[in-house]
Design a protein around this motif. Structure first.
Motif, PDB file in Angstrom:
ATOM      1  N   LEU A  45      11.250  -7.383  -3.655  1.00  0.00           N
ATOM      2  CA  LEU A  45      10.494  -8.364  -2.880  1.00  0.00           C
ATOM      3  C   LEU A  45       9.158  -8.559  -3.606  1.00  0.00           C
ATOM      4  CD1 LEU A  45      10.948  -7.223   0.859  1.00  0.00           C
ATOM      5  CD2 LEU A  45      11.948  -9.213  -0.270  1.00  0.00           C
ATOM      6  N   PRO A  46       8.520  -9.712  -3.421  1.00  0.00           N
ATOM      7  CA  PRO A  46       7.216  -9.905  -4.074  1.00  0.00           C
ATOM      8  C   PRO A  46       6.252  -8.763  -3.714  1.00  0.00           C
ATOM      9  CG  PRO A  46       7.941 -11.915  -2.967  1.00  0.00           C
ATOM     10  CD  PRO A  46       8.926 -10.849  -2.606  1.00  0.00           C
ATOM     11  N   ARG A  48       3.065  -7.188  -2.575  1.00  0.00           N
ATOM     12  CA  ARG A  48       1.870  -7.586  -1.822  1.00  0.00           C
ATOM     13  C   ARG A  48       0.901  -6.422  -1.888  1.00  0.00           C
ATOM     14  NH1 ARG A  48       4.627 -10.138   3.673  1.00  0.00           N
ATOM     15  NH2 ARG A  48       5.594 -11.954   2.680  1.00  0.00           N
ATOM     16  N   GLN A  51       0.613  -3.962   1.020  1.00  0.00           N
ATOM     17  CA  GLN A  51       1.756  -3.039   1.212  1.00  0.00           C
ATOM     18  C   GLN A  51       1.676  -1.896   0.192  1.00  0.00           C
ATOM     19  OE1 GLN A  51       4.961  -6.045   1.043  1.00  0.00           O
ATOM     20  NE2 GLN A  51       5.530  -5.512   3.132  1.00  0.00           N
ATOM     21  N   THR A  69       2.533  -8.594  13.462  1.00  0.00           N
ATOM     22  CA  THR A  69       4.009  -8.644  13.495  1.00  0.00           C
ATOM     23  C   THR A  69       4.543  -9.453  12.308  1.00  0.00           C
ATOM     24  OG1 THR A  69       3.803 -10.557  14.936  1.00  0.00           O
ATOM     25  CG2 THR A  69       4.254  -8.461  16.002  1.00  0.00           C
ATOM     26  N   GLY A  70       5.661  -8.977  11.765  1.00  0.00           N
ATOM     27  CA  GLY A  70       6.360  -9.726  10.709  1.00  0.00           C
ATOM     28  C   GLY A  70       5.777  -9.569   9.320  1.00  0.00           C
ATOM     29  N   LEU A  71       4.837  -8.636   9.121  1.00  0.00           N
ATOM     30  CA  LEU A  71       4.214  -8.536   7.803  1.00  0.00           C
ATOM     31  C   LEU A  71       4.766  -7.374   6.965  1.00  0.00           C
ATOM     32  CD1 LEU A  71       0.539  -9.711   7.865  1.00  0.00           C
ATOM     33  CD2 LEU A  71       2.638 -10.932   7.511  1.00  0.00           C
ATOM     34  N   GLY A  72       5.905  -6.830   7.377  1.00  0.00           N
ATOM     35  CA  GLY A  72       6.585  -5.898   6.494  1.00  0.00           C
ATOM     36  C   GLY A  72       6.196  -4.437   6.650  1.00  0.00           C
ATOM     37  N   LYS A  73       6.044  -3.983   7.877  1.00  0.00           N
ATOM     38  CA  LYS A  73       5.781  -2.555   8.095  1.00  0.00           C
ATOM     39  C   LYS A  73       7.046  -1.750   7.806  1.00  0.00           C
ATOM     40  CE  LYS A  73       4.126  -3.434  12.271  1.00  0.00           C
ATOM     41  NZ  LYS A  73       3.959  -4.894  12.145  1.00  0.00           N
ATOM     42  N   THR A  74       8.203  -2.327   8.113  1.00  0.00           N
ATOM     43  CA  THR A  74       9.457  -1.596   7.872  1.00  0.00           C
ATOM     44  C   THR A  74       9.655  -1.392   6.366  1.00  0.00           C
ATOM     45  OG1 THR A  74      10.288  -2.785   9.773  1.00  0.00           O
ATOM     46  CG2 THR A  74      11.902  -1.528   8.527  1.00  0.00           C
ATOM     47  N   GLY A 484       9.950  -5.773  17.870  1.00  0.00           N
ATOM     48  CA  GLY A 484      10.668  -5.449  16.636  1.00  0.00           C
ATOM     49  C   GLY A 484      11.777  -6.365  16.178  1.00  0.00           C
ATOM     50  N   ASP A 486      13.735  -8.818  14.285  1.00  0.00           N
ATOM     51  CA  ASP A 486      13.352  -9.521  13.060  1.00  0.00           C
ATOM     52  C   ASP A 486      14.405 -10.574  12.733  1.00  0.00           C
ATOM     53  OD1 ASP A 486      12.084 -10.167  10.660  1.00  0.00           O
ATOM     54  OD2 ASP A 486      13.336  -8.741   9.550  1.00  0.00           O
ATOM     55  N   ARG A 511       7.826 -12.480  17.713  1.00  0.00           N
ATOM     56  CA  ARG A 511       9.240 -12.718  17.364  1.00  0.00           C
ATOM     57  C   ARG A 511       9.403 -14.053  16.663  1.00  0.00           C
ATOM     58  NH1 ARG A 511       9.348  -8.678  16.296  1.00  0.00           N
ATOM     59  NH2 ARG A 511       7.564  -8.023  17.498  1.00  0.00           N
ATOM     60  N   ARG A 514       7.845 -15.509  11.560  1.00  0.00           N
ATOM     61  CA  ARG A 514       8.104 -14.366  10.686  1.00  0.00           C
ATOM     62  C   ARG A 514       8.388 -14.839   9.252  1.00  0.00           C
ATOM     63  NH1 ARG A 514       8.427  -9.828  13.712  1.00  0.00           N
ATOM     64  NH2 ARG A 514       9.555  -8.594  12.178  1.00  0.00           N
ATOM     65  N   LYS A 515       9.293 -15.802   9.107  1.00  0.00           N
ATOM     66  CA  LYS A 515       9.557 -16.297   7.746  1.00  0.00           C
ATOM     67  C   LYS A 515       8.990 -17.694   7.548  1.00  0.00           C
ATOM     68  CE  LYS A 515      12.867 -13.503   5.658  1.00  0.00           C
ATOM     69  NZ  LYS A 515      13.918 -12.835   6.396  1.00  0.00           N
TER      70      LYS A 515
HETATM   71  N1  LIG Z   1       6.651  -8.149   0.282  1.00  0.00           N
HETATM   72  C1  LIG Z   1       7.417  -8.953   1.007  1.00  0.00           C
HETATM   73  N2  LIG Z   1       7.718 -10.182   0.574  1.00  0.00           N
HETATM   74  C2  LIG Z   1       8.508 -11.017   1.281  1.00  0.00           C
HETATM   75  N3  LIG Z   1       9.070 -10.698   2.452  1.00  0.00           N
HETATM   76  C3  LIG Z   1       8.814  -9.486   2.959  1.00  0.00           C
HETATM   77  C4  LIG Z   1       7.976  -8.546   2.270  1.00  0.00           C
HETATM   78  N4  LIG Z   1       7.904  -7.429   3.021  1.00  0.00           N
HETATM   79  C5  LIG Z   1       8.668  -7.636   4.116  1.00  0.00           C
HETATM   80  N5  LIG Z   1       9.218  -8.869   4.081  1.00  0.00           N
HETATM   81  C6  LIG Z   1      10.120  -9.491   5.090  1.00  0.00           C
HETATM   82  O1  LIG Z   1       9.365  -9.808   6.245  1.00  0.00           O
HETATM   83  C7  LIG Z   1      10.192  -9.703   7.415  1.00  0.00           C
HETATM   84  C8  LIG Z   1       9.474  -8.914   8.487  1.00  0.00           C
HETATM   85  O2  LIG Z   1       9.355  -7.566   8.083  1.00  0.00           O
HETATM   86  P1  LIG Z   1       9.350  -6.343   9.108  1.00  0.00           P
HETATM   87  O3  LIG Z   1      10.455  -6.457  10.059  1.00  0.00           O
HETATM   88  O4  LIG Z   1       9.211  -5.125   8.292  1.00  0.00           O
HETATM   89  O5  LIG Z   1       8.015  -6.661   9.861  1.00  0.00           O
HETATM   90  P2  LIG Z   1       7.212  -5.729  10.836  1.00  0.00           P
HETATM   91  O6  LIG Z   1       5.816  -5.715  10.310  1.00  0.00           O
HETATM   92  O7  LIG Z   1       7.884  -4.429  11.012  1.00  0.00           O
HETATM   93  O8  LIG Z   1       7.276  -6.593  12.184  1.00  0.00           O
HETATM   94  P3  LIG Z   1       7.244  -6.129  13.743  1.00  0.00           P
HETATM   95  O9  LIG Z   1       5.854  -5.637  14.013  1.00  0.00           O
HETATM   96  O10 LIG Z   1       7.520  -7.391  14.457  1.00  0.00           O
HETATM   97  O11 LIG Z   1       8.290  -5.091  13.927  1.00  0.00           O
HETATM   98  C9  LIG Z   1      11.479  -9.018   6.982  1.00  0.00           C
HETATM   99  O12 LIG Z   1      12.524  -9.943   7.018  1.00  0.00           O
HETATM  100  C10 LIG Z   1      11.187  -8.515   5.573  1.00  0.00           C
HETATM  101  O13 LIG Z   1      12.316  -8.563   4.734  1.00  0.00           O
END
Ligand SMILES: Nc1ncnc2c1ncn2[C@@H]1O[C@H](COP(=O)(O)OP(=O)(O)OP(=O)(O)O)[C@@H](O)[C@H]1O
Length: 551
Positions: A45-46, A48, A51, A69-74, A484, A486, A511, A514-515
């Motif tokens: 993935l790009p 960041r 991260q 939310t949605g910024l890639g914590k997982t 959560g 996604d 929710r 996110r993308k």
């Molecule tokens: N570096 C990145 N570049 C592009 N997409 C990314 C990157 N990191 C994560 N993503 C994508 O962003 C989406 C959201 O990621 P994730 O579910 O980890 O968010 P989250 O921060 O855990 O959100 P929430 O708080 O809602 O649980 C996922 O589909 C993931 O693949």
């Protein structure tokens, strides 16, 4: 920052209390001398910068990661997990997720992010028996489960406490009081104090004290907190257009309200006459919470013991009836006629057909002419073709119709409502839009009145799969869907009710966007609901600013 870095300006300071154990040192776990020389950051993935920075820190410190939310914590968790399991080849890790339907989603997300061997991992929320779980705990290196499963298996020694070197707590804001997250830390610390902690949450707390509790309870030593405005993350935050629609009471709601108030008025008047409750407002404005609190905190401990038994019983019965009626009234105003009717029918059923003890006052009320007339009226209202029962339902139907006309049927929508019967009403309000609208409910495993009221874990997973695949394009969800999920194509969130918890509202809104950009519509009933929402928004914004600036 967390720890001894104190006192710059007036920013508050989080502390790791001296009375608690120090964040654990994980070196006693046997390490691989070659692997520990490096850590790997995937570039599928790009990259960041935020991260990367957070991963670097989380590998070496117990870290609370709070990103919107949605910024890639997982993804951050996946990278930390994969390095950690390389470094400590004999140890295990656990990834805990509070809601069962999300366990499989998070496991797949980790697989996708870092190419973790599938054979290392297991999703432990299915119908696994304790012996199967005992085997899985020993055979696998990374277990995805709910905290309750892990807590139970630690207590029964089914899970090998000494082997865990990394714990991931998803939705870590839950780590307060005696929630399983806190119990797990205590249980594990007693038997194996050498573990690293990674805590993830978009909403670490609605007050500084709440964030401090999470930090303390999870033995956190570093906090990485960035809001949407933070320069590191702002470029990646998708736009969410937020609209607030305030609905006004219509004639039908007003008419039903009149019938309910006719039942409630004499009871409130009796409570007032008997000096059990005072109110300056009319009975329709008395909140059930105010009645409940006054009964439990003031009347029961201070007044009840001084009264003759018969009088105390009579007042208890009045409190019970008043609380139920004002609750039905509140649901009428906030959710609609259908939800209010469901409340009253359940109440009638419990009174006439259940084994539960029911007071004479309750029986008299339910069998009174006014109550029967109310139920008859409600039954004939809901039998009318196209009946909505609340201006919010009419709005939902209109917004959803316009949405799919503009965005096409591949777009996805989630509608949130706290109350189970309101979820059914919302589904009903969309029936005439089939097949453009393909709607499913998404609700939890526990319910109050039988199977229709709940979904098994398998049913929940199937609904999510079908929603992801586009077989459904609208989910109507209770709180189970708030955290959560996604699903990138959710373009519209409708909040049918406003929750006083800003954490829950932020999670719901998260929710979408996110993308790609998303839209959020808040439906608020004029009056109490609107006021409560605006107050809690302002408070939350201020607190979040303080939390982010905290050192
Ligand atoms: N570096 C990145 N570049 C592009 N997409 C990314 C990157 N990191 C994560 N993503 C994508 O962003 C989406 C959201 O990621 P994730 O579910 O980890 O968010 P989250 O921060 O855990 O959100 P929430 O708080 O809602 O649980 C996922 O589909 C993931 O693949």
């Amino acid at each position: 920052m967390v720890g001894g870095d104190s006192g710059r300006g007036s920013a508050p300071t989080y502390v790791v209390p001296q009375s608690l154990p120090k964040p654990p040192d994980i070196r006693p776990h046997q390490h691989d001398p070659d692997e520990v020389l490096t850590w790997i950051y995937p570039t599928n993935l790009p990259v960041r910068a935020y991260q990367l920075d957070i991963v670097r820190r989380s590998l070496f410190q117990n870290t609370l990661v709070s990103l919107p939310t949605g910024l890639g914590k997982t993804f951050i968790a996946a990278v930390v997990l994969s390095n950690h399991l390389r470094w400590f080849p004999k140890s295990r890790a656990v990834f805990m997720v509070p809601t069962k339907p999300l366990v499989a989603q998070q496991m797949e997300s980790v697989w996708r992010s870092v190419g973790m061997p599938v054979s290392w991992t297991v999703d432990m929320t299915g119908q696994m028996s304790p012996p199967q779980r005992a085997l899985a705990w020993r055979a696998k290196r990374l277990v995805f489960c709910t905290p309750q499963t892990f807590e139970n298996d630690l207590k029964s020694s089914t899970a090998p406490a000494e082997s865990f070197s990394l714990l991931v707590f998803d939705e870590a804001h839950r780590a307060t009081g005696n929630y399983s997250y806190c119990e797990i830390i205590k249980l594990l610390y007693r038997r194996n104090p050498q573990f690293r902690v990674l805590a993830l949450s978009a909403t670490p707390g609605s007050s500084q004290q709440a964030v401090q509790s999470v930090i303390t309870n999870l033995l956190i030593s570093a906090a990485e907190i960035r809001s949407e405005a933070h320069p590191d993350v702002a470029p990646y935050v998708q736009d969410r257009k937020k609209e607030i629609i305030v609905t006004k009471e219509d004639e039908i709601v007003a008419a039903v309200k009149g019938l309910l108030v006719k039942l409630l008025d004499p009871i409130i008047a009796r409570l007032t006459r008997n000096k059990a409750f005072h109110t300056r407002s009319v009975s329709e404005s008395v909140a059930p919470a105010a009645l409940l609190q006054h009964r439990d905190k003031t009347w029961r401990p201070q007044v009840k013991p001084t009264l003759p038994t018969a009088q105390a019983h009579a007042i208890e019965a009045d409190f019970g009836n008043a609380i139920s009626l004002s609750h039905a009234l509140q649901n009428l105003l906030q959710f609609g006629v259908g939800t209010c009717r469901a409340d009253l029918l359940r109440w009638q059923e419990e009174t006439n057909n259940s084994d539960k003890y029911v007071t004479k006052a309750r029986r008299d009320l339910v069998n009174s002419a006014d109550f029967t007339q109310l139920i008859d009226n409600l039954n004939s209202l809901v039998a009318q073709p196209g009946f909505m029962g609340h201006p919010k339902l009419t709005k939902v139907s209109q917004i959803v119709r316009e949405h799919f006309t503009t965005c096409g049927q591949d777009s996805k929508v989630i509608i949130f409502s706290t109350i189970r019967s309101s979820v059914d009403e919302i589904v009903r309000s969309l029936e005439d839009q089939q097949p453009t609208v393909r709607v499913s409910v998404f609700i939890g495993q526990s319910g109050s009145s039988g199977k229709r009221d709940r979904m098994t874990q398998n049913e929940q997973m199937k609904v999510l799969e079908k929603f992801q695949a586009g077989d459904y394009n609208v989910l109507v969800a209770t709180c189970i869907g708030e955290e959560g999920l996604d699903i990138g194509e959710v373009d519209l969130i409708i909040n049918y009710d406003s929750q006083s918890s800003p954490i829950r509202m932020t999670q719901r809104i998260g929710r979408t966007g996110r993308k790609r950009e998303g839209r959020v519509v808040m439906l608020l009933q004029e009056g109490k609901e609107e006021r409560a929402y605006r107050d809690s928004e302002t408070r939350y914004r201020n607190v979040q600013r303080a939390i982010e600036n905290a050192k």
